[in-house]
Design a protein around this motif. Structure first.
Motif, PDB file in Angstrom:
ATOM      1  N   GLU A  39       0.861  -1.056  -0.135  1.00 30.08           N
ATOM      2  CA  GLU A  39      -0.109   0.217   0.113  1.00 30.08           C
ATOM      3  C   GLU A  39       0.662   1.321  -0.313  1.00 30.08           C
ATOM      4  O   GLU A  39       0.817   2.544  -0.759  1.00 30.08           O
ATOM      5  N   LEU A  40       1.396   1.457   0.518  1.00 33.40           N
ATOM      6  CA  LEU A  40       2.513   2.414   0.566  1.00 33.40           C
ATOM      7  C   LEU A  40       3.125   2.351  -0.404  1.00 33.40           C
ATOM      8  O   LEU A  40       3.422   3.818  -0.919  1.00 33.40           O
ATOM      9  N   CYS A  41       3.508   1.549  -1.202  1.00 34.28           N
ATOM     10  CA  CYS A  41       4.537   2.274  -2.766  1.00 34.28           C
ATOM     11  C   CYS A  41       2.768   2.280  -3.856  1.00 34.28           C
ATOM     12  O   CYS A  41       4.030   3.292  -4.676  1.00 34.28           O
ATOM     13  N   GLY A  42       2.086   1.914  -3.728  1.00 37.58           N
ATOM     14  CA  GLY A  42       0.812   1.924  -3.488  1.00 37.58           C
ATOM     15  C   GLY A  42       1.158   1.514  -5.493  1.00 37.58           C
ATOM     16  O   GLY A  42       2.005   0.227  -5.877  1.00 37.58           O
ATOM     17  N   ASN A  47       3.773   6.322  -5.822  1.00 34.69           N
ATOM     18  CA  ASN A  47       3.715   6.435  -4.866  1.00 34.69           C
ATOM     19  C   ASN A  47       4.759   6.799  -4.389  1.00 34.69           C
ATOM     20  O   ASN A  47       5.822   7.916  -4.175  1.00 34.69           O
ATOM     21  N   LEU A  48       6.030   6.064  -4.646  1.00 40.90           N
ATOM     22  CA  LEU A  48       7.313   6.122  -4.679  1.00 40.90           C
ATOM     23  C   LEU A  48       7.568   6.734  -5.758  1.00 40.90           C
ATOM     24  O   LEU A  48       8.751   7.394  -6.117  1.00 40.90           O
ATOM     25  N   SER A  49       6.892   6.933  -6.410  1.00 40.69           N
ATOM     26  CA  SER A  49       7.424   7.529  -8.656  1.00 40.69           C
ATOM     27  C   SER A  49       7.715   9.413  -7.596  1.00 40.69           C
ATOM     28  O   SER A  49       8.061   9.310  -8.558  1.00 40.69           O
ATOM     29  N   GLU A  50       6.299   9.624  -7.316  1.00 39.93           N
ATOM     30  CA  GLU A  50       5.925  10.687  -7.149  1.00 39.93           C
ATOM     31  C   GLU A  50       7.036  11.116  -6.533  1.00 39.93           C
ATOM     32  O   GLU A  50       7.732  12.124  -6.231  1.00 39.93           O
ATOM     33  N   LEU A  51       7.201  10.585  -5.016  1.00 45.11           N
ATOM     34  CA  LEU A  51       8.242  11.048  -3.906  1.00 45.11           C
ATOM     35  C   LEU A  51       9.520  10.992  -4.934  1.00 45.11           C
ATOM     36  O   LEU A  51      10.563  12.087  -4.387  1.00 45.11           O
ATOM     37  N   LEU A  66      13.130  -0.421   1.816  1.00 50.41           N
ATOM     38  CA  LEU A  66      13.420   0.308   1.534  1.00 50.41           C
ATOM     39  C   LEU A  66      14.315   1.469   1.222  1.00 50.41           C
ATOM     40  O   LEU A  66      14.449   1.584   2.372  1.00 50.41           O
ATOM     41  N   VAL A  67      15.259   1.644  -0.241  1.00 51.35           N
ATOM     42  CA  VAL A  67      15.939   2.102   0.289  1.00 51.35           C
ATOM     43  C   VAL A  67      16.246   3.139  -0.652  1.00 51.35           C
ATOM     44  O   VAL A  67      15.863   2.667  -1.915  1.00 51.35           O
ATOM     45  N   ALA A  68      16.878   4.870  -0.560  1.00 53.38           N
ATOM     46  CA  ALA A  68      16.856   5.947  -0.921  1.00 53.38           C
ATOM     47  C   ALA A  68      18.096   6.027  -1.610  1.00 53.38           C
ATOM     48  O   ALA A  68      19.250   6.270  -0.403  1.00 53.38           O
ATOM     49  N   ILE A  69      17.980   6.833  -2.719  1.00 50.50           N
ATOM     50  CA  ILE A  69      19.785   7.464  -2.945  1.00 50.50           C
ATOM     51  C   ILE A  69      19.889   8.484  -4.319  1.00 50.50           C
ATOM     52  O   ILE A  69      18.780   8.796  -4.573  1.00 50.50           O
ATOM     53  N   GLY A  70      20.321   9.160  -3.557  1.00 54.92           N
ATOM     54  CA  GLY A  70      20.704  10.725  -3.717  1.00 54.92           C
ATOM     55  C   GLY A  70      21.680  11.541  -3.272  1.00 54.92           C
ATOM     56  O   GLY A  70      22.668  11.352  -2.712  1.00 54.92           O
ATOM     57  N   SER A  71      21.044  12.908  -2.957  1.00 52.63           N
ATOM     58  CA  SER A  71      22.652  13.588  -1.997  1.00 52.63           C
ATOM     59  C   SER A  71      22.080  13.279  -0.347  1.00 52.63           C
ATOM     60  O   SER A  71      20.743  13.064  -0.442  1.00 52.63           O
ATOM     61  N   ALA A  72      22.782  13.619   0.592  1.00 51.36           N
ATOM     62  CA  ALA A  72      22.900  12.662   1.880  1.00 51.36           C
ATOM     63  C   ALA A  72      21.013  13.569   2.290  1.00 51.36           C
ATOM     64  O   ALA A  72      20.326  12.938   2.948  1.00 51.36           O
ATOM     65  N   GLU A  73      20.698  14.556   2.218  1.00 56.37           N
ATOM     66  CA  GLU A  73      19.756  15.758   2.601  1.00 56.37           C
ATOM     67  C   GLU A  73      18.625  14.999   2.207  1.00 56.37           C
ATOM     68  O   GLU A  73      17.572  14.669   3.297  1.00 56.37           O
ATOM     69  N   ALA A  74      18.495  14.873   0.919  1.00 59.62           N
ATOM     70  CA  ALA A  74      17.690  14.256  -0.154  1.00 59.62           C
ATOM     71  C   ALA A  74      16.421  12.979   0.695  1.00 59.62           C
ATOM     72  O   ALA A  74      15.974  12.048   0.863  1.00 59.62           O
ATOM     73  N   ALA A  75      17.963  12.015  -0.037  1.00 60.38           N
ATOM     74  CA  ALA A  75      18.208  10.902   0.641  1.00 60.38           C
ATOM     75  C   ALA A  75      17.751  10.388   2.102  1.00 60.38           C
ATOM     76  O   ALA A  75      15.920   9.380   2.489  1.00 60.38           O
ATOM     77  N   LYS A  76      17.541  11.347   3.376  1.00 61.39           N
ATOM     78  CA  LYS A  76      17.584  11.481   4.141  1.00 61.39           C
ATOM     79  C   LYS A  76      15.744  11.933   4.681  1.00 61.39           C
ATOM     80  O   LYS A  76      14.553  10.609   4.823  1.00 61.39           O
ATOM     81  N   GLU A  77      14.932  12.555   3.957  1.00 63.55           N
ATOM     82  CA  GLU A  77      14.287  13.089   3.690  1.00 63.55           C
ATOM     83  C   GLU A  77      12.762  12.427   2.875  1.00 63.55           C
ATOM     84  O   GLU A  77      12.111  12.058   3.703  1.00 63.55           O
ATOM     85  N   THR A  78      13.667  11.286   2.259  1.00 63.16           N
ATOM     86  CA  THR A  78      12.707  10.274   1.755  1.00 63.16           C
ATOM     87  C   THR A  78      12.024   9.270   2.795  1.00 63.16           C
ATOM     88  O   THR A  78      11.122   8.702   3.187  1.00 63.16           O
ATOM     89  N   LEU A  82       8.748   8.237   3.880  1.00 61.91           N
ATOM     90  CA  LEU A  82       8.276   7.227   3.940  1.00 61.91           C
ATOM     91  C   LEU A  82       7.843   6.303   5.485  1.00 61.91           C
ATOM     92  O   LEU A  82       6.720   5.865   6.023  1.00 61.91           O
ATOM     93  N   ARG A  83       8.497   7.025   6.225  1.00 61.35           N
ATOM     94  CA  ARG A  83       7.917   6.614   8.068  1.00 61.35           C
ATOM     95  C   ARG A  83       7.592   7.029   8.039  1.00 61.35           C
ATOM     96  O   ARG A  83       5.905   6.471   8.700  1.00 61.35           O
ATOM     97  N   ALA A  84       6.614   8.128   8.450  1.00 57.38           N
ATOM     98  CA  ALA A  84       5.568   8.606   8.386  1.00 57.38           C
ATOM     99  C   ALA A  84       4.307   8.356   7.202  1.00 57.38           C
ATOM    100  O   ALA A  84       3.015   8.353   7.800  1.00 57.38           O
ATOM    101  N   LEU A  85       4.652   8.038   6.109  1.00 59.25           N
ATOM    102  CA  LEU A  85       3.182   7.631   5.601  1.00 59.25           C
ATOM    103  C   LEU A  85       3.204   6.008   5.663  1.00 59.25           C
ATOM    104  O   LEU A  85       1.845   5.648   5.504  1.00 59.25           O
TER     105      LEU A  85
END
Length: 348
Positions: A39-42, A47-51, A66-78, A82-85
């Motif tokens: 459900e989280l992924c949609g 949902n992941l694509s939008e994020l 789920l692994v987020a890859i990007g700048s350190a700040e963006a990866a953490k925010e992602t 995801l945790r909040a959702l």
């Protein structure tokens, strides 16, 4: 670990261009419930694509991770979003585009508002853990920005409040939602919604029909909000019984509004005398909300807006709250925020 690093390396080519001085980082989170994870992924991982699109990251799924890859700040925010959702899903709520937008706006920013005095009745629950929810007959309404959250808290906590800012920031919508919630829980006996019937370039006299036919189009946004929160048959019955009233501002003169939740919308189009008249209608057990946009005054040239007067005269009264919104709080189409910013830049 080796497999994860290989996937991370292959994924970097799919990411948006990164500044030369930005090193790619990754952050991961594990979600134990497979059904909630789906459900989280949609559907089709929408949902992941939008994020990903909004944060400029890529999200890989490996088992329950789920692994987020990007700048350190963006990866953490992602990962934080995801945790909040996921927490929403654990609480039995749905996750959609509006919820993703809400978490992106609210994540890590705080609301800058003091915790209000004792909220009314069951609404105490909505302040626990920082969550704010407004219960209506048709749906649960949640603020989508920090400013909206502070606004809703103040509406529950204070008898008189102002919501001031540009179109599309939810000022009226949230005010009506709070009113419906208070009405359903028995804190008020009736809801009264009002607007100044001021022409924005057109003349009322040229419209067909009787006075009600001429005025109703000006009140339509209030009907629309009520239809979002109450079933059609129940709303029709409450309007017929006058437990919910929608009326032009001029019709408020001479009334004392006791045990009522009262909203004055488009208050920038009330004159100073009309504003004074309206504010002094506040009766025992009532709540009053005034909303307006200072940039959209339709009063004749030279006539002072009652909203501006009220800000000047009442701003220092502690029991009256003023909440302000900006283009960052617009929750309509993303272009609306850009349009507002363009007009503001031109006027600066």
């Amino acid at each position: 670990m080796t497999l994860l690093m290989k996937e991370s390396f292959l994924a970097t080519s799919l990411l948006p261009p990164q500044p030369d001085d930005t090193q790619l980082a990754e952050a991961a989170v594990e979600f134990p419930d497979n059904f909630l994870l789906i459900e989280l992924c949609g559907e089709h991982d929408r949902n992941l694509s939008e994020l990903e699109g909004k944060l400029g990251t890529q999200i890989l799924r490996r088992g329950n991770y789920l692994v987020a890859i990007g700048s350190a700040e963006a990866a953490k925010e992602t990962i934080d979003v995801l945790r909040a959702l996921y927490a929403r899903l654990e609480a039995g709520r749905e996750v959609g585009s509006a919820d993703i937008d809400r978490e992106l706006r609210m994540n890590g920013k705080g609301d800058g508002a003091k915790t209000p005095p004792k909220p009314l009745g069951d609404q105490l629950e909505m302040f626990r853990g920082g969550a704010v929810e407004i219960k209506t007959r048709k749906k649960m309404v949640e603020p989508r920005t920090a400013a909206q959250k502070a606004y809703v808290q103040n509406l529950f906590a204070h008898e008189l409040g102002f919501g001031i800012g540009p179109a599309g920031t939810g000022k009226t919508y949230l005010a009506v939602a709070v009113g419906v919630s208070m009405f359903i829980e028995g804190h008020v006996d009736k809801i009264i919604l009002s607007r100044p019937a001021v022409e924005a370039g057109e003349k009322l006299g040229y419209l067909p029909g009787d006075m009600k036919d001429k005025v109703d189009p000006y009140m339509q946004p209030l009907y629309d909000a009520l239809n979002d929160f109450l079933p059609a048959k129940q709303l029709a019955k409450l309007l017929e019984e006058k437990r919910i009233e929608i009326a032009p501002l001029a019709f408020m003169r001479g009334r004392t509004l006791a045990n009522a939740y009262v909203v004055l919308d488009e208050a920038q189009n009330a004159t100073s005398m009309q504003m004074k008249m309206f504010l002094t209608r506040l009766g025992e057990g009532s709540r009053m909300v005034i909303t307006g946009d200072r940039t959209q005054v339709d009063l004749p040239r030279g006539v002072q807006s009652g909203l501006q007067d009220a800000e000047r005269l009442l701003g220092q009264i502690g029991d009256i709250t003023f909440n302000y919104f900006t283009s960052k709080d617009v929750v309509r189409h993303p272009l609306v925020a850009k349009i507002i910013e363009a007009y503001e830049a031109d006027e600066a």
